[in-house]
Design an enzyme around this catalytic site. Structure first.
Site, PDB file in Angstrom:
ATOM      1  N   CYS A 133       0.852  -1.193   0.000  1.00 37.88           N
ATOM      2  CA  CYS A 133       0.000   0.000   0.000  1.00 37.88           C
ATOM      3  C   CYS A 133       0.885   1.239   0.000  1.00 37.88           C
ATOM      4  O   CYS A 133       1.961   1.233   0.597  1.00 37.88           O
ATOM      5  CB  CYS A 133      -0.897   0.005   1.238  1.00 37.88           C
ATOM      6  N   CYS A 137      -0.361   4.578   6.443  1.00 38.01           N
ATOM      7  CA  CYS A 137      -1.052   4.940   7.685  1.00 38.01           C
ATOM      8  C   CYS A 137      -0.252   4.327   8.838  1.00 38.01           C
ATOM      9  O   CYS A 137       0.146   3.165   8.784  1.00 38.01           O
ATOM     10  CB  CYS A 137      -2.486   4.421   7.678  1.00 38.01           C
ATOM     11  N   CYS A 140      -1.175   0.928  10.646  1.00 38.09           N
ATOM     12  CA  CYS A 140      -1.575  -0.196   9.795  1.00 38.09           C
ATOM     13  C   CYS A 140      -0.352  -1.002   9.365  1.00 38.09           C
ATOM     14  O   CYS A 140       0.636  -0.451   8.869  1.00 38.09           O
ATOM     15  CB  CYS A 140      -2.311   0.338   8.561  1.00 38.09           C
ATOM     16  N   CYS A 362      -8.249  -6.370  11.355  1.00 39.12           N
ATOM     17  CA  CYS A 362      -8.065  -5.119  10.611  1.00 39.12           C
ATOM     18  C   CYS A 362      -6.656  -4.592  10.778  1.00 39.12           C
ATOM     19  O   CYS A 362      -6.168  -4.451  11.900  1.00 39.12           O
ATOM     20  CB  CYS A 362      -8.977  -4.025  11.157  1.00 39.12           C
TER      21      CYS A 362
END
Ligand code: SAH
Length: 384
Positions: A133, A137, A140, A362
């Site tokens: 990604c 973030c 994460c 998550c």
């Protein structure tokens, strides 16, 4: 290494339906039109495309031999020139709460993780959209892995096919499905790979195939505003927004795409999201980080920001991963936060983490190869 802001605004064009091996076309991931063009290109009648679509996506066929409505000759012709390539299962883990995680080698190259989260009589498949990604973030795990590439529509649809194979949900059941819902909440930012995600979801929603309704699909974005409107107009799936902070200074830091599309711009795009209303709310995800974003003042500001948006708030206890620079807020703090948001009239459930023991919750997804690489850099191998 380019500045992260350069990466953020870079959208990769639609991956072409390329031959996967010399001269062979992978039929998985082609749009209906492309499949038709392929069939006609072979000098076969158009209706064969409809039959093949049915076999691929309603029946889950893995080979042309199974396609008994096609003549033997047609089956042979297809087998010569086409393949039905699914992702390969590199590793599969089952959590004590029955969450299942696959590490998949995808036809377009690279590895991604896909997670199935079962409920009593249904369940959601959490699908990845990119290998790695670009958004970084801070809380994460995937964000610690650079963006390697966008998944193709074949790679994305393939994740669903593997899950259906595992739970033996072929032919596509009408109701009572274990794989009833899809969340685009795996690795990657789906709105930065919009064309491939759109193509894949269009295949998944097709009623003559996998047939998952748009109301059972939720796409989550960290806030790539330029594609939000299109997503609502063209796909009309449910939208989830990873908000996580109510002030730009903090959000700039923990969700860096905020520097490009700050909170006000993001929330204006939410207000304009097509198809959202009180019966179909936008979900705001808010990860609870101890002493970072979890004060009562933050909760009140969140309520103020939500004004005029048909919203519900998912409070996600932070899921730790090796080396993570945050801690999860304590239970009392999370409950107080939830109470303030609830009292203002917004539903604010505290999500129960699933699959934490297998790093499937998550924000814990990361290609295992990356994880192994990092491990070997961090700690010397133990001697026995
Ligand atoms: N890029 C998209 C899709 C990923 S969804 C997005 O950001 O929305 C994954 C969700 O899990 C996002 O809401 C993300 O912010 C959240 N998340 C990431 N790391 C987490 C963690 N360690 N604990 C809990 N939630 C996390």
């Amino acid at each position: 290494m380019p500045d992260s802001q350069d990466i953020i605004i870079q959208e990769t064009p639609l991956a072409p339906a390329v031959p996967v091996a010399a001269g062979q076309v992978n039929l998985i991931g082609l749009s209906r039109q492309e499949l038709e063009d392929t069939v006609v290109g072979f000098g076969l009648p158009k209706f064969r495309a409809k039959q093949i679509w049915h076999w691929l996506y309603h029946r889950g066929a893995k080979s042309f031999d199974e396609m008994t409505t096609l003549s033997k000759r047609a089956r042979e012709q297809f087998a010569e020139r086409c393949i039905i390539a699914r992702p390969g299962v590199v590793n599969e883990q089952l959590s004590e709460d029955h969450t299942r995680k696959w590490l998949l080698g995808v036809p377009g190259g690279g590895e991604v993780e896909t997670v199935y989260i079962p409920e009593k009589d249904r369940g959601a498949l959490c699908i990845s959209s990119q290998v790695g990604c670009a958004l970084s973030c801070k809380f994460c795990h995937t964000g610690t892995q650079p963006l390697m590439r966008n998944l193709t529509s074949a790679d994305i649809v393939g994740q669903m096919l593997v899950a259906r194979d595992t739970y033996n949900e072929w032919p596509s059941p009408r109701g009572g499905r274990l794989l009833s819902n899809i969340v685009m909440m795996g690795m990657g930012e789906p709105l930065l790979n919009y064309d491939n995600v759109k193509k894949a979801l269009t295949i998944i929603m097709d009623q003559e195939g996998i047939s998952i309704s748009k109301r059972r699909i939720t796409l989550s974005t960290a806030g790539y505003v330029p594609n939000m409107q299109r997503c609502g107009e063209e796909l009309n799936v449910n939208l989830a927004v990873s908000l996580h902070a109510v002030r730009d200074d903090l959000r700039d830091e923990i969700v860096p795409i905020n520097k490009k599309f700050p909170i006000k711009v993001l929330l204006d795009a939410c207000r304009a999201y097509p198809g959202s209303n009180n019966a179909r709310r936008i979900t705001f995800e808010y990860v609870m980080l101890k002493d970072v974003n979890d004060s009562e003042a933050d909760a009140r500001e969140l309520v103020r920001l939500m004004k005029g948006i048909p919203a519900k708030i998912n409070l996600i206890p932070f899921n730790a991963w090796p080396g993570a620079p945050f801690e999860c807020s304590d239970g009392a703090t999370i409950n107080r936060f939830a109470e303030i948001v609830n009292d203002a009239g917004y539903s604010a459930p505290v999500r129960v983490p699933r699959g934490r023991d297998i790093l499937a919750a998550c924000g814990q997804l990361k290609s295992a190869s990356e994880r192994a690489k990092r491990k070997s850099q961090e700690a010397p191998a133990a001697t026995t």
